[in-house]
Design a protein around this motif. Structure first.
Motif, mmCIF file in Angstrom:
data_model
loop_
_atom_site.group_PDB
_atom_site.id
_atom_site.type_symbol
_atom_site.label_atom_id
_atom_site.label_comp_id
_atom_site.label_asym_id
_atom_site.label_seq_id
_atom_site.Cartn_x
_atom_site.Cartn_y
_atom_site.Cartn_z
ATOM 1 N N GLU A 142 0.818 -1.221 0.000
ATOM 2 C CA GLU A 142 0.000 0.000 0.000
ATOM 3 C C GLU A 142 0.849 1.267 0.000
ATOM 4 N N SER A 143 2.111 1.127 0.383
ATOM 5 C CA SER A 143 2.975 2.299 0.553
ATOM 6 C C SER A 143 3.544 2.778 -0.780
ATOM 7 N N ASP A 144 3.856 4.070 -0.836
ATOM 8 C CA ASP A 144 4.524 4.604 -2.026
ATOM 9 C C ASP A 144 6.040 4.672 -1.828
ATOM 10 N N LYS A 145 6.534 4.138 -0.712
ATOM 11 C CA LYS A 145 7.976 4.096 -0.469
ATOM 12 C C LYS A 145 8.627 3.045 -1.370
ATOM 13 N N ALA A 146 9.866 3.314 -1.752
ATOM 14 C CA ALA A 146 10.653 2.309 -2.463
ATOM 15 C C ALA A 146 11.059 1.232 -1.467
ATOM 16 N N VAL A 147 10.771 -0.035 -1.819
ATOM 17 C CA VAL A 147 11.027 -1.144 -0.892
ATOM 18 C C VAL A 147 11.680 -2.292 -1.647
ATOM 19 N N VAL A 148 12.685 -2.905 -1.021
ATOM 20 C CA VAL A 148 13.303 -4.124 -1.546
ATOM 21 C C VAL A 148 13.391 -5.133 -0.409
ATOM 22 N N LEU A 149 13.062 -6.370 -0.700
ATOM 23 C CA LEU A 149 13.191 -7.451 0.270
ATOM 24 C C LEU A 149 14.449 -8.250 -0.018
ATOM 25 N N ILE A 150 15.196 -8.594 1.024
ATOM 26 C CA ILE A 150 16.248 -9.599 0.891
ATOM 27 C C ILE A 150 15.639 -10.887 1.415
ATOM 28 N N GLY A 151 15.101 -11.653 0.506
ATOM 29 C CA GLY A 151 14.331 -12.846 0.846
ATOM 30 C C GLY A 151 13.086 -12.903 -0.011
ATOM 31 N N LEU A 152 12.432 -14.069 -0.025
ATOM 32 C CA LEU A 152 11.236 -14.249 -0.841
ATOM 33 C C LEU A 152 10.054 -14.684 0.010
ATOM 34 N N PRO A 153 8.946 -13.954 -0.069
ATOM 35 C CA PRO A 153 7.705 -14.460 0.509
ATOM 36 C C PRO A 153 7.055 -15.448 -0.460
ATOM 37 N N ALA A 154 5.943 -16.031 -0.050
ATOM 38 C CA ALA A 154 5.247 -16.975 -0.931
ATOM 39 C C ALA A 154 4.721 -16.273 -2.181
ATOM 40 N N ASP A 155 4.228 -15.058 -2.020
ATOM 41 C CA ASP A 155 3.670 -14.283 -3.133
ATOM 42 C C ASP A 155 4.563 -13.063 -3.364
ATOM 43 N N THR A 156 5.218 -13.025 -4.503
ATOM 44 C CA THR A 156 6.145 -11.921 -4.797
ATOM 45 C C THR A 156 5.541 -10.871 -5.728
ATOM 46 N N ILE A 157 4.272 -11.006 -6.081
ATOM 47 C CA ILE A 157 3.638 -10.048 -6.996
ATOM 48 C C ILE A 157 3.659 -8.648 -6.390
ATOM 49 N N GLY A 158 4.115 -7.682 -7.181
ATOM 50 C CA GLY A 158 4.167 -6.298 -6.734
ATOM 51 C C GLY A 158 5.315 -5.989 -5.798
ATOM 52 N N LEU A 159 6.285 -6.907 -5.706
ATOM 53 C CA LEU A 159 7.419 -6.720 -4.797
ATOM 54 C C LEU A 159 8.738 -6.831 -5.553
#
Length: 335
Positions: free
Chosen positions: A136-153
């Motif tokens: 929902e956020s407009d911040k730039a975000v990067v994950l180090i790791g994978l969730p089950a659903d990566t859509i939009g990430l």
């Protein structure tokens, strides 16, 4: 004190170009950006954070969410954090380290304020409670790791499924058919932490494909816990000849207990680890291992964040291919 104009002269560009590289306000070609960043580094230029923030309504800070849990191997996490901090500085950003286990509350604190321009998240779970807020956020975000659903990430990580498969394949090629996986602490699996679950997925799939019999036993690490785990393994599968360890604190206890039982490594039992090179090289037997590319993960995460801040980034998953280094701990199955 080095000035912005001096950086511009050194890089052979205009002062405004240097400003755009630092602020990320405009798209700058990769070659020019690299040249400016080299000049910044060589001259030791430090932009004034207060003036920069007032001029751009930006903090020039990246928030790094890295919960420090007792069941995780902190040195690896800190190596990633140092890589992120070092890479961020080359782009004129500082890093705010959030180490508490606040979950979505910390995300809300960052996204609801000007505390940071962007976020990097570590210790990602398959169904991570932080993800709805991030989407929902407009911040730039990067994950180090994978969730089950990566859509939009946007995600960066070692390909842990391929890592598990690579370890199983190595032992199979050496003739091992009964293998045991000494895993992370039970709490890591109870949280459904992504890297641990994906390693198991890769191990199980490759074991089925190759006809291996595989046991998975989580372990707290340490000699007492490892002694109980090892006894269970040999009680259930006396013919176990190959071990895959994904738990740095269990490495040396496992090797020591095998010696106590008169099982030589690799003559009687082979051991493969998923761990930093430092752990593999300093063990009592130099370990065949798949290294954790901490510095590469941190660097790639920052590059993806900077691209997003410049309006150039796209969502997607970047997986680093695993590399297995054969050392003294793996050999042919003697049975």
């Amino acid at each position: 004190m080095v000035t912005l104009a001096e950086v511009a002269k050194h890089a052979g560009v205009s002062a405004s170009t240097v400003s755009y590289v630092i602020s990320g306000k405009r798209s700058i070609s990769l070659g020019t950006r690299d040249r400016v960043q080299r000049s910044i580094q060589e001259l030791g230029y430090h932009p004034n954070a207060g003036a920069r923030a007032l001029a751009s309504s930006k903090s020039n800070i990246i928030a790094l969410m890295m919960p420090l849990r007792t069941d995780m191997y902190v040195p690896v996490m800190m190596e990633i954090a140092i890589a992120i901090t070092t890479a961020a500085r080359t782009y004129g950003y500082d890093v705010l380290l959030l180490t508490g286990e606040e979950g979505s509350a910390a995300v809300h604190r960052v996204t609801g304020s000007g505390l940071a321009d962007a976020m990097i998240l570590m210790d990602v779970e398959l169904e991570d409670e932080r993800l709805p807020l991030l989407r929902e956020s407009d911040k730039a975000v990067v994950l180090i790791g994978l969730p089950a659903d990566t859509i939009g990430l946007t995600c960066v990580d070692l390909d842990f499924a391929a890592t598990g498969a690579l370890c199983a394949e190595h032992l199979a090629e050496l003739g091992h058919r009964d293998i045991a996986v000494i895993g992370e602490a039970p709490a890591v699996y109870e949280r459904h932490t992504g890297f641990a679950e994906r390693t198991l997925d890769g191990l199980r799939a490759k074991s089925r494909e190759l006809g291996l019999r595989m046991l998975h036993r989580p372990s707290e690490g340490g000699y007492a816990a490892m002694a109980d785990t090892l006894a269970r393994v040999f009680d259930e599968r006396p013919g176990t000849s190959g071990f895959i360890v994904q738990n740095e604190s269990a490495v040396e206890p496992l090797l020591g207990l095998l010696r106590q039982q008169g099982r030589a490594v690799p003559e009687d039992v082979s051991v493969v680890a998923i761990c930093p090179d430092q752990v593999a090289l300093q063990a009592s037997v130099r370990l065949t291992s798949v290294s954790i590319p901490a510095q590469e993960m941190g660097r790639q995460a920052v590059e993806r964040i900077i691209a997003k801040l410049a309006g150039e980034g796209v969502d997607g998953v970047d997986l680093i291919a695993p590399e297995l280094t054969v050392r003294a701990s793996s050999g042919q199955n003697p049975l």
